[in-house]
Design a protein around this motif. Sequence first.
Motif: not given
Length: 338
Positions: A238-266
């Motif tokens: 009756s409705y859609l669901v999704a599996l989403l995968v973090l971008d392996a290059e963009a996500a660590p940069v986004w996380a590091a800019e916001r001080g989220l760590g460890p930024a390279d642990d997807l």
Amino acid sequence: VRPRQFFGVPRIWEKFAAALRTGLARLPEDRRAAVEEAAAVARAHVAHRERGERPPAALDESYARARDEVLRPLLALAGLDRVTWAASASAPMPQDVVRFWAGLGIVVMDAWGLTETTGVATTNSPRTGFRLGSVGRPVASVEVRTAADGEIEVRGASVFSGYLRADGTVRSALDADGWLATGDIGRLDDDGYLWLTDRKKEMIITSTGKNVSPALVENTLKEHPLIGQALVHGDRRSYLVALLVLDAEAAPVWAAERGLGPADDLTALAAHPDVLAEVDRAVAAANARLNRTEQVKRYRLLGREWGPATGELTPSLKLRRRVVHTLYADELAALYAG
């Protein structure tokens, strides 16, 4: 390697775009502004060419300056500064990816065809015309039409006659008038350009009988830089669901800019509240552009990138939907639980 011609399936162009976007995000604000201004000039230049118009002289001069001073040095980071012909095929190209490259002065000429059509059946061309996001117009040896259900049909000298049987006879795959049903869904616009929707066998039919193209929804979701890969599910549901995968290059940069760590642990990032909140906003933004049937109601964010080695993608980087359905059967079932 700095090629003059470059062909890549959509996933290759997506990966290069993600890498360049990551690099752009790290630039000082004044340099980012310069790139955005140059990209606007490049897109305006491409728009004239897309309409079959010669760009005005002033725009030609502005584009040449933007290309030489801003865009080519940026493209050199990916080894693409000498490319004069770029192409893609095998799957629908996300519109935001096509437009991104156009903003860098690279017009990706998408094409479409099958083994049964002896290769290319439709193509865009810088000489005879192009529409960004389409797969072009039929080549000289092929006619193209769409059936009542949207299935693309082809006929012509380069279309095969049928499949070879073990006894040496040929099983015809054509109808009485010589048309081959390709299994792809699409539409032809008023100018004869073909626009792909999805594979007919991969179309989702909801419990209410509505047809949904998973590729359309997935490409809309992937327009957010944090979402590198997506699979939409909902056949007979009756409705859609999704599996989403973090971008392996963009996500660590986004996380590091916001001080989220460890930024390279997807895997850790995929469970981080700040990342989930941003992906919530990305899904909401995608849903706002989709009709009600196409909207994703629930999703699961994953931290491990899909690839040929792990089975989720083919060697040509196409999504193996059945494999993903099998590997993530529990996660998909959980999205419908409760």
